[in-house]
Design an enzyme around this catalytic site. Structure first.
Site, mmCIF file in Angstrom:
data_model
loop_
_atom_site.group_PDB
_atom_site.id
_atom_site.type_symbol
_atom_site.label_atom_id
_atom_site.label_comp_id
_atom_site.label_asym_id
_atom_site.label_seq_id
_atom_site.Cartn_x
_atom_site.Cartn_y
_atom_site.Cartn_z
ATOM 1 N N TYR A 1 0.873 -1.181 0.000
ATOM 2 C CA TYR A 1 0.000 0.000 0.000
ATOM 3 C C TYR A 1 0.908 1.228 0.000
ATOM 4 O O TYR A 1 1.964 1.203 0.633
ATOM 5 C CB TYR A 1 -0.862 0.021 1.266
ATOM 6 C CG TYR A 1 -1.602 -1.271 1.523
ATOM 7 C CD1 TYR A 1 -2.800 -1.548 0.862
ATOM 8 C CD2 TYR A 1 -1.103 -2.203 2.429
ATOM 9 C CE1 TYR A 1 -3.471 -2.733 1.108
ATOM 10 C CE2 TYR A 1 -1.774 -3.386 2.673
ATOM 11 C CZ TYR A 1 -2.957 -3.654 2.016
ATOM 12 O OH TYR A 1 -3.618 -4.823 2.261
ATOM 13 N N CYS B 1 3.559 -20.526 15.751
ATOM 14 C CA CYS B 1 2.132 -20.832 15.690
ATOM 15 C C CYS B 1 1.917 -21.837 14.565
ATOM 16 O O CYS B 1 2.445 -21.649 13.461
ATOM 17 C CB CYS B 1 1.360 -19.550 15.420
ATOM 18 S SG CYS B 1 1.915 -18.218 16.510
ATOM 19 N N ASP C 1 -5.411 -17.580 6.617
ATOM 20 C CA ASP C 1 -4.787 -17.664 5.289
ATOM 21 C C ASP C 1 -4.515 -19.119 4.937
ATOM 22 O O ASP C 1 -4.362 -19.961 5.815
ATOM 23 C CB ASP C 1 -3.477 -16.867 5.287
ATOM 24 C CG ASP C 1 -3.710 -15.391 5.557
ATOM 25 O OD1 ASP C 1 -4.590 -14.819 4.905
ATOM 26 O OD2 ASP C 1 -3.020 -14.826 6.431
HETATM 27 S S1 SF4 Z 1 2.014 -15.972 13.549
HETATM 28 FE FE1 SF4 Z 1 3.930 -16.615 12.573
HETATM 29 S S2 SF4 Z 1 5.232 -14.790 12.598
HETATM 30 FE FE2 SF4 Z 1 3.584 -14.460 14.122
HETATM 31 S S3 SF4 Z 1 4.453 -15.209 16.067
HETATM 32 FE FE3 SF4 Z 1 3.292 -16.893 15.157
HETATM 33 S S4 SF4 Z 1 4.860 -18.050 14.021
HETATM 34 FE FE4 SF4 Z 1 5.741 -16.016 14.421
#
Ligand code: SF4
Length: 320
Positions: free
Chosen positions: A91, A107, A273
Site C-alpha cells: 500500500y 504458531c 490464510d
Molecule cells: S504468527 Fe507466525 S510470525 Fe507471528 S508469532 Fe506466530 S509463528 Fe511467528
C-alpha cells in the site's frame, strides 16, 4: 513447569504435551516447520485436555503434513510486493519491514511458516537493512513502517533501539508499528529497556499484540502490556479465527473483552490464510460472519474488531 523454551518433539513428549506414539510423525512436522513453546505458554496448557486451545496453537500436529490444494507457501502474495529483501510495500503510505525470521513461539497456523524459523536466515544483515532504509527514505509517501518478521520483539533492546533511531531519522516516517506476540507468550522480555527501545524513534509507536484465546492474557501478560501502555505506547490487538481455539461466540467475546480490559483496542480478526498444512484450523467465512453478528449483538462497541481476509493482489478485504 519447564524453565526453557521447548523446541524438539521429544521434549514435548517428555513434558506430557504430546503422545509418545506420535513422536515419529511430529519429528517429520518439526523438520519442515519450526517448533517453539515458551515456558509461559507451556504452563498454560492443560495436558489432560485433548482439545486444549493453547496446545492447539503451539504443539505440532501430524495434520500439518496434510497439504491441501489451494494452500500456498506465500498465501497472501508478499513476494510480489518486495522491492528490496526484507520489505513488503503493498500500500502506498505504509510498508512492512521484516527484521527477523525467528519468533518466541511458532504458531501452527502461521501464514509465513515456510519463511520463518531458526533454519532460515535469521536477521536482516546490516547491508540489507541499509538498503531497506534507503528505500524508505527515497519514498516520501511512506508515513508508517510496520516492524514484523518473525517477531521483532525477540531483538535485544539495544538492537531494537538502534533500528528505531534510524527509522526516526527519516523525516516522513511518522508512525512505527510493531507486530508481536511477545507480551503474551514471553512477558518477561518486556523489560523497561525494551519499552524504552520501543519509543526510540522519537515518532509515534504502536504495538499490535497477536493473541487468539482469552487465557493467553495471563496476569503476567497483562502486566507486560500495562508497562508498554503506561509508557505512552498505545496497543491494538489482532487475532486469527481458528477452529477449535476461538470459533465460538463466548470465547471470541471473552478474548475481545480481555483485550479491552487491558486497554488494548481489538483491531483485526483475520480469516485464516491458506498456508500449507493448516486445513484443520479452517472455519468457513459464513461461520466467521455469524460470530461477528454475535459480537455486535452481545458485546460493547469497544470489543468489535474488523473481520478481514487477506487476498493476494487485493490486500485486506473486510468480510464482517
Ligand atoms: S504468527 Fe507466525 S510470525 Fe507471528 S508469532 Fe506466530 S509463528 Fe511467528
Amino acid at each position: 513447569m519447564s524453565s526453557h523454551t521447548l523446541r524438539r518433539p521429544a521434549e514435548l513428549v517428555d513434558a506430557g504435551l504430546a503422545p509418545s506414539e506420535q513422536l515419529v510423525a511430529l519429528e517429520r512436522v518439526a523438520e519442515r516447520y519450526a517448533v517453539a513453546i515458551t515456558p509461559a505458554m507451556a504452563a498454560l496448557i492443560d495436558a489432560a485436555d485433548p482439545h486444549d486451545p493453547i496446545a492447539r496453537q503451539f504443539v505440532p500436529d501430524p495434520a500439518e503434513l496434510d497439504v491441501r490444494p489451494g494452500e500456498a507457501a506465500d498465501p497472501i502474495g508478499d513476494e510480489a510486493h518486495s522491492p528490496v529483501e526484507g520489505l513488503v510495500h503493498r500500500y502506498p503510505d505504509r510498508l512492512l519491514l521484516k527484521l527477523v525470521s525467528v519468533c518466541a513461539v511458532y504458531c501452527r497456523f502461521c501464514f509465513r511458516r515456510e519463511m520463518i524459523g531458526p533454519g532460515k536466515p535469521n536477521a536482516l544483515s546490516e547491508e540489507l537493512f541499509a538498503a531497506a532504509l534507503a528505500y524508505i527514505a527515497a519514498h516520501r509517501e511512506i508515513w508508517e513502517v510496520i516492524l514484523s518478521g518473525g517477531d521483532p520483539l525477540v531483538l535485544s533492546p539495544r538492537r531494537l533501539a538502534a533500528v528505531m533511531k534510524r527509522l526516526g531519522a527519516i523525516e516522513h516516517v511518522r508512525i512505527v508499528r510493531v507486530h508481536t506476540r511477545v507480551p503474551a507468550v514471553d512477558p518477561g522480555r518486556v523489560t523497561p529497556a525494551l519499552v524504552r527501545a520501543l519509543k526510540g524513534s522519537g515518532k509515534t509507536s504502536y504495538v499490535v499484540l497477536h493473541a487468539n484465546h482469552p487465557r493467553e492474557l495471563t496476569c503476567a501478560a497483562r502486566a507486560a502490556c500495562a508497562r508498554i501502555i503506561d509508557a505512552g505506547v498505545p496497543m491494538l490487538a489482532q487475532s486469527v479465527l481458528l477452529k477449535g481455539v476461538n470459533d465460538d461466540a463466548d470465547t471470541l467475546g471473552a478474548l475481545m473483552r480481555a483485550f479491552v480490559e487491558c486497554r488494548i483496542k481489538p483491531y483485526y480478526l483475520h480469516h485464516l490464510d491458506r498456508a500449507p498444512g493448516t486445513a484443520h484450523f479452517r472455519t468457513t467465512m459464513a461461520h466467521g460472519q455469524e460470530l461477528m453478528r454475535a459480537l455486535h449483538t452481545r458485546y460493547s462497541g469497544l470489543c468489535q474488531p474488523a473481520y478481514v481476509i487477506d487476498r493476494a493482489g487485493e490486500g485486506k478485504v473486510p468480510v464482517g
